[in-house]
Design a protein around this motif. Structure first.
Motif, PDB file in Angstrom:
ATOM      1  N   LEU A 185       6.153   6.057  -8.793  1.00  0.00           N
ATOM      2  CA  LEU A 185       4.926   5.352  -8.431  1.00  0.00           C
ATOM      3  C   LEU A 185       4.717   4.124  -9.325  1.00  0.00           C
ATOM      4  O   LEU A 185       4.286   3.065  -8.857  1.00  0.00           O
ATOM      5  CB  LEU A 185       3.726   6.293  -8.520  1.00  0.00           C
ATOM      6  N   ALA A 186       5.024   4.269 -10.612  1.00  0.00           N
ATOM      7  CA  ALA A 186       4.928   3.117 -11.521  1.00  0.00           C
ATOM      8  C   ALA A 186       5.939   2.045 -11.138  1.00  0.00           C
ATOM      9  O   ALA A 186       5.639   0.844 -11.195  1.00  0.00           O
ATOM     10  CB  ALA A 186       5.148   3.571 -12.961  1.00  0.00           C
ATOM     11  N   ALA A 187       7.127   2.455 -10.716  1.00  0.00           N
ATOM     12  CA  ALA A 187       8.152   1.491 -10.308  1.00  0.00           C
ATOM     13  C   ALA A 187       7.745   0.766  -9.028  1.00  0.00           C
ATOM     14  O   ALA A 187       8.018  -0.438  -8.877  1.00  0.00           O
ATOM     15  CB  ALA A 187       9.490   2.206 -10.114  1.00  0.00           C
ATOM     16  N   SER A 188       7.101   1.468  -8.096  1.00  0.00           N
ATOM     17  CA  SER A 188       6.633   0.820  -6.866  1.00  0.00           C
ATOM     18  C   SER A 188       5.582  -0.236  -7.179  1.00  0.00           C
ATOM     19  O   SER A 188       5.572  -1.317  -6.588  1.00  0.00           O
ATOM     20  CB  SER A 188       6.066   1.866  -5.900  1.00  0.00           C
TER      21      SER A 188
ATOM     22  N   ILE B 138      -1.491  -1.297  -4.205  1.00  0.00           N
ATOM     23  CA  ILE B 138      -2.605  -0.382  -3.986  1.00  0.00           C
ATOM     24  C   ILE B 138      -2.022   1.013  -3.744  1.00  0.00           C
ATOM     25  O   ILE B 138      -1.180   1.198  -2.863  1.00  0.00           O
ATOM     26  CB  ILE B 138      -3.468  -0.795  -2.779  1.00  0.00           C
ATOM     27  N   LEU B 139      -2.462   1.963  -4.539  1.00  0.00           N
ATOM     28  CA  LEU B 139      -2.039   3.348  -4.372  1.00  0.00           C
ATOM     29  C   LEU B 139      -3.236   4.148  -3.892  1.00  0.00           C
ATOM     30  O   LEU B 139      -4.240   4.267  -4.598  1.00  0.00           O
ATOM     31  CB  LEU B 139      -1.518   3.920  -5.694  1.00  0.00           C
ATOM     32  N   ILE B 140      -3.137   4.686  -2.697  1.00  0.00           N
ATOM     33  CA  ILE B 140      -4.234   5.493  -2.164  1.00  0.00           C
ATOM     34  C   ILE B 140      -3.842   6.973  -2.232  1.00  0.00           C
ATOM     35  O   ILE B 140      -2.680   7.335  -2.102  1.00  0.00           O
ATOM     36  CB  ILE B 140      -4.593   5.107  -0.716  1.00  0.00           C
TER      37      ILE B 140
ATOM     38  N   VAL C 253       0.851  -1.183   0.000  1.00  0.00           N
ATOM     39  CA  VAL C 253       0.000   0.000   0.000  1.00  0.00           C
ATOM     40  C   VAL C 253       0.889   1.237   0.000  1.00  0.00           C
ATOM     41  O   VAL C 253       1.665   1.453   0.937  1.00  0.00           O
ATOM     42  CB  VAL C 253      -0.940   0.019   1.219  1.00  0.00           C
ATOM     43  N   SER C 254       0.788   2.034  -1.060  1.00  0.00           N
ATOM     44  CA  SER C 254       1.552   3.277  -1.182  1.00  0.00           C
ATOM     45  C   SER C 254       0.590   4.453  -1.103  1.00  0.00           C
ATOM     46  O   SER C 254      -0.629   4.285  -1.194  1.00  0.00           O
ATOM     47  CB  SER C 254       2.330   3.311  -2.502  1.00  0.00           C
TER      48      SER C 254
END
Length: 412
Positions: free
Chosen positions: A312-315, A327-329, A251-252
């Motif tokens: 964010l794409a790399a994460s 999951i990106l919140i 979760v990021s």
């Protein structure tokens, strides 16, 4: 017999007149330039160059900008009037020379003061704006990440009239109790990010990781660290994720107010190609001024947006490569300003990044602290839990099983 030249009084007056006009012109031009900047620095210009700040509401930022604009107008008008007065000066030349000499001395003193302050700042170890090593939870310097939580530490601080306890395990994760240690063999949800994800201002049971863990009966692994930028969070995720044998989900978090800190280079940072760079504080006074004013050029902001998208794409790719659900919140503190909405769109929507937007009423922020309060954290945790449940990830399914397949890797 040598001939002695007698100065012509008319030539001397003409020279003084030219001198006065040159001085007046310089002052007036400087004043008009400042007035032009003040005229140009309207709200549209301000929105383009001053990014949202997590701890400072946008209306307050705009009010400070308006005050600085007014001061610029007053300074500009003063210089224009001084320039006009200089061209009409009819006093003695020596008095004019004295005024100019005094101004030159003051300028030299100011330059010396600036240089001295810079040299003094360079004698001390530089700390990035977000690195507060004396605040709880305590942080220590790290050559790769910039800083991290102090391992095996238990402390507390007063937030909005409450005593908030922080327990950090031997690996720098926030945990429920000082005696608790992360079990890298258990199915875990990894929470990456900064102080919102780490639950600053909240007791452990009120934090986003604790609430998700309670609902889904999965081990929460909080690798978030206060003050982290998006690229620092990714660097720590890349270092920590391989240690978990069964990472169920990662979760990021991203908010428009993070973009400003993402542009800082006075701490270890990544570029848009994910290349790592050491801290580059540059001129210390310039860094302090930036920390106060937060001015950013259009080129800086564009580079920051591209870097943030790439990170964010790399994460997401990193989570998928370890069999975890990414999951990106993105908490949306309402009412959201147009600037915040534009940044969210440019970074996430235009970048094609799947995310979960969680509206959080601004009333659900800790007074004087701005982090989500217990209710705000509960809303975010509920959105994360619903997304995980929709993916079929609960303790009953993931125990010894990762997304439908066995966890065969050993904890490192």
């Amino acid at each position: 017999m040598a001939t002695r030249t007698v100065p012509n009084a008319g030539d001397a007056r003409l020279s003084r007149l030219a001198y006065r006009r040159l001085l007046g012109l310089a002052l007036a031009c400087t004043g008009f330039a400042i007035l032009g900047l003040a005229w140009h620095g309207d709200t549209t210009w301000f929105d383009r160059h001053f990014l949202p700040n997590f701890f400072i509401p946008r209306p307050r930022q705009l009010a400070v900008g308006a005050m600085l604009r007014l001061l610029a107008v007053l300074l500009g008008l003063t210089l224009v009037m001084l320039g006009a007065a200089a061209t009409r000066w009819h006093g003695e030349a020596r008095r004019l020379h004295h005024m100019v000499a005094t101004a030159a001395i003051l300028a030299a003193v100011l330059a010396s003061a600036v240089l001295t302050a810079e040299l003094i700042l360079r004698t001390r170890t530089w700390r990035a704006a977000q690195f507060h090593n004396r605040q709880e939870p305590r942080r220590i310097a790290d050559p790769y990440l910039g800083w991290k939580f102090e391992p095996k530490h238990h402390g507390y601080k007063q937030v909005a009239g409450r005593r908030i306890d922080f327990a950090i395990d031997a690996d720098g994760h926030r945990v429920a109790e000082p005696s608790q240690q992360m079990d890298f063999a258990l199915p875990s949800v990894i929470f990456s990010g900064e102080s919102v994800m780490a639950g600053d201002g909240l007791q452990w049971r009120e934090t986003i990781p604790a609430r998700v863990a309670e609902r889904l009966h999965l081990q929460p692994a909080t690798i978030a660290v206060n003050g982290y930028s998006t690229d620092q969070a990714h660097m720590r995720l890349a270092a920590e994720l391989p240690r978990f044998a069964c990472p169920v989900a990662v979760v990021s978090i991203f908010m428009p107010s993070f973009l400003d800190r993402n542009l800082n280079v006075d701490r270890p940072h990544l570029d848009r190609d994910l290349g790592w760079h050491p801290a580059r504080p540059g001129w210390r006074l310039a860094a302090l001024a930036q920390d106060v004013l937060h001015y950013r050029s259009s080129a800086e902001i564009e580079q920051g947006i591209r870097m943030t998208r790439a990170v964010l794409a790399a994460s997401k790719a990193l989570a998928l490569s370890h069999g975890a659900v990414p999951i990106l919140i993105t908490p949306q503190f309402t009412p959201e300003t147009l600037v915040e909405s534009a940044i969210r769109k440019r970074v996430l929507d235009d970048g094609g990044l799947d995310h979960v937007t969680v509206p959080v009423d601004s009333r659900f922020r800790i007074p004087g602290d701005m982090h989500p309060n217990a209710h705000g954290a509960a809303l975010i945790a509920a959105a994360v839990s619903i997304r995980l449940e929709a993916a079929g990830l609960t303790a009953a399914i993931t125990k010894g099983n990762q997304g439908g397949r066995r966890c065969q890797r050993s904890a490192r």
